[in-house]
Design an enzyme around this catalytic site. Structure first.
Site, PDB file in Angstrom:
ATOM      1  N   SER A  46       0.794  -1.230   0.000  1.00 26.51           N
ATOM      2  CA  SER A  46       0.000   0.000   0.000  1.00 26.51           C
ATOM      3  C   SER A  46       0.825   1.278   0.000  1.00 26.51           C
ATOM      4  CB  SER A  46      -0.945   0.011   1.191  1.00 26.51           C
ATOM      5  OG  SER A  46      -0.202   0.019   2.380  1.00 26.51           O
ATOM      6  N   HIS A  96      -5.421  -4.588  -0.956  1.00 24.68           N
ATOM      7  CA  HIS A  96      -5.329  -3.561  -1.999  1.00 24.68           C
ATOM      8  C   HIS A  96      -5.374  -4.189  -3.390  1.00 24.68           C
ATOM      9  CE1 HIS A  96      -4.624  -0.366   0.903  1.00 24.68           C
ATOM     10  NE2 HIS A  96      -3.922  -1.272   1.566  1.00 24.68           N
ATOM     11  N   LYS A 109     -12.409  -1.887   2.068  1.00 22.12           N
ATOM     12  CA  LYS A 109     -11.788  -1.002   1.071  1.00 22.12           C
ATOM     13  C   LYS A 109     -12.639  -1.068  -0.206  1.00 22.12           C
ATOM     14  CE  LYS A 109      -7.173  -1.689   3.117  1.00 22.12           C
ATOM     15  NZ  LYS A 109      -7.250  -0.728   4.191  1.00 22.12           N
TER      16      LYS A 109
HETATM   17  N1  PLP Z   1      -3.759  -5.600   5.335  1.00 23.19           N
HETATM   18  C1  PLP Z   1      -3.429  -4.523   4.580  1.00 23.19           C
HETATM   19  C2  PLP Z   1      -2.423  -4.683   3.497  1.00 23.19           C
HETATM   20  C3  PLP Z   1      -4.047  -3.281   4.813  1.00 23.19           C
HETATM   21  O1  PLP Z   1      -3.715  -2.211   4.074  1.00 23.19           O
HETATM   22  C4  PLP Z   1      -5.010  -3.182   5.850  1.00 23.19           C
HETATM   23  C5  PLP Z   1      -5.677  -1.890   6.150  1.00 23.19           C
HETATM   24  O2  PLP Z   1      -5.129  -0.837   6.159  1.00 23.19           O
HETATM   25  C6  PLP Z   1      -5.307  -4.311   6.603  1.00 23.19           C
HETATM   26  C7  PLP Z   1      -4.663  -5.499   6.319  1.00 23.19           C
HETATM   27  C8  PLP Z   1      -6.334  -4.265   7.675  1.00 23.19           C
HETATM   28  O3  PLP Z   1      -7.608  -4.262   7.085  1.00 23.19           O
HETATM   29  P1  PLP Z   1      -8.896  -3.870   7.932  1.00 23.19           P
HETATM   30  O4  PLP Z   1      -9.082  -2.408   7.789  1.00 23.19           O
HETATM   31  O5  PLP Z   1     -10.003  -4.682   7.344  1.00 23.19           O
HETATM   32  O6  PLP Z   1      -8.597  -4.276   9.340  1.00 23.19           O
END
Ligand code: PLP
Length: 420
Positions: A208, A236, A267
């Site tokens: 990200s 993502h 997302k």
């Molecule tokens: N994994 C990644 C790569 C993320 O970017 C995020 C959120 O920012 C998460 C996990 C966590 O996701 P959630 O918002 O559903 O807890």
């Protein structure tokens, strides 16, 4: 008696007046916290939150003024967060199934919509089964400990998301951290891990901060060579990468080689909340028995389930929304490159505008907001020193005009601050 005492106690504090705990320990704690907070401010890493007073979308209203701001920093890649059909599905689920379950899944917290959504997620990813969590953070926190023992090994990309890092910390497996997307280093670590019973390579599908995509073909080849399993975090990627939006495994043609996928409903898939694991049925069955964030946390609220379920329906009906996002991403990336900016990653809607200097990223982001463009600057420790950037995220619901206004503002602000 007790009622009168309670009323007196309440009156003592005065309605709505916060009570400060008394005593030496509380005072000592307050001093320590205040000093820690000051350190964060001095280090320049304080994260402040802008308050939005409208729905999530391409155009926002900020509390205390600021209407018509064009938003380029949400993970609302497909623009489904405020899609009318997604909102309607949430309202219908709320009315039919209530506000929430007041229970974990295995006591009395499983409704037909939870089972339907799990089945739909597994079908979307072409996997055997799926399990829902309150977030993908929880899915990542719950999988490694449930799956891996001290006899096993986990090999993790050094730039994996914090939730993968935390999930791995909780497990007792042998831990190897390989250099970011460095296949030589992964191979060396896989060789070292041959002594273990089971090897699991864990990587973000798309990272990200850089908008770069894990070399899954090479990872899967190495996994095959060294008899390892592959886990990907698709937060993502789900919904928009690959010919039909299934994710990086589809994009790179390795859907049958990746064993476990964790992803988010928070997302691209409607943006409400929630996460999941999808993969082999015995793994999902084991997670229902052993995964602590699943076992000891409330079920997803029906409205949230309704949003995600409708988002998946929309994506399974047609790929038009993802294609529209891809076209806008291409428009932004090519116009910014033509203006003289360096954009990290390739083809991904995360478009980091690389600036290098932390102060430059911060003042430019402020100046962009003055021009009605909401973007965020990232600097150390979120990204490596000297690699500060402004991260722009493109959505299917941006218009071409929104994209062009963003590029124009970047060009003006970049010239003003000497970035071009
Ligand atoms: N994994 C990644 C790569 C993320 O970017 C995020 C959120 O920012 C998460 C996990 C966590 O996701 P959630 O918002 O559903 O807890």
């Amino acid at each position: 008696m007790w009622r009168a005492a309670a009323v007196r106690a309440l009156r003592g504090g005065g309605a709505g007046v916060p009570r400060a705990a008394s005593g030496a320990a509380a005072a000592q704690l307050r001093r320590r916290l205040e000093s820690e907070l000051e350190d964060i401010r001095v280090a320049g890493t304080w994260k402040s939150e802008r308050v939005i007073s409208s729905r999530q979308g391409p155009h926002l209203r900020l509390a205390g003024g600021g209407a018509g701001i064009i938003n380029f920093c949400a993970n609302n890649y497909l623009g489904l967060s405020s899609h009318p059909e997604v909102i309607r599905a949430a309202v219908e689920a709320l009315e039919k199934f209530g506000a929430g379950l007041s229970s974990v899944r295995f006591i009395c917290g499983t409704q037909s919509i939870h089972k339907d959504l799990e089945e739909k997620i597994a079908r979307f990813h072409q996997r055997e089964d799926a399990i829902l969590y309150a977030s993908c953070f929880d899915a990542n926190a719950g999988i490694f400990e449930a799956l891996l023992t001290p006899e096993d090994a986990v090999l993790s990309d050094e730039l994996n998301h914090a939730s993968i890092i935390d999930g791995i910390r909780l497990c007792k497996a042998n831990k190897y951290r390989y250099k970011h997307m460095d296949m030589q280093d992964l191979e060396a670590k896989l060789k070292e891990a041959q002594k273990c019973r089971l090897r699991l390579v864990a990587t973000d599908g798309a990272f990200s901060m850089d908008g770069d995509i894990a070399p899954l073909r090479e990872i899967c080849q190495l996994a095959q060579k060294y008899d390892a399993l592959v886990f990907i975090d698709e937060c993502h990627a789900t919904g928009f990468l690959g010919p039909s939006g299934r994710g990086t495994d589809e994009l790179l043609g390795v859907m049958d080689k990746v064993t476990i996928i964790n992803s988010t409903l928070g997302k691209a898939l409607g943006g409400a909340a929630g996460g999941y694991t999808t993969g082999p049925k015995p793994l999902i069955d084991l997670l229902r028995q052993r995964s602590r964030p699943y076992l000891f946390s409330n079920s997803l609220p029906p409205a949230v389930v309704g949003c995600a379920s409708k988002a998946l329906d929309l994506l399974m009906e047609s790929n038009a929304i993802a294609q529209s996002m891809a076209a806008k991403t291409q428009r932004f990336r090519s116009k910014m490159a033509a203006a003289g900016f360096t954009i990290s990653g390739k083809d991904h809607p995360i478009c980091p505008v690389m600036l290098g200097d932390a102060r430059l990223a911060s003042v430019m982001a402020e100046d962009m907001l003055n021009r009605g463009i909401y973007v965020i600057g990232f600097s150390y420790p979120v990204v490596p020193k000297g690699k500060a950037r402004i991260r722009v995220q493109i959505s299917a619901v941006h218009s071409d005009e929104d994209i062009d206004r963003c590029v124009e503002a970047f060009t003006e602000v970049g010239r003003k601050h000497g970035a071009l």
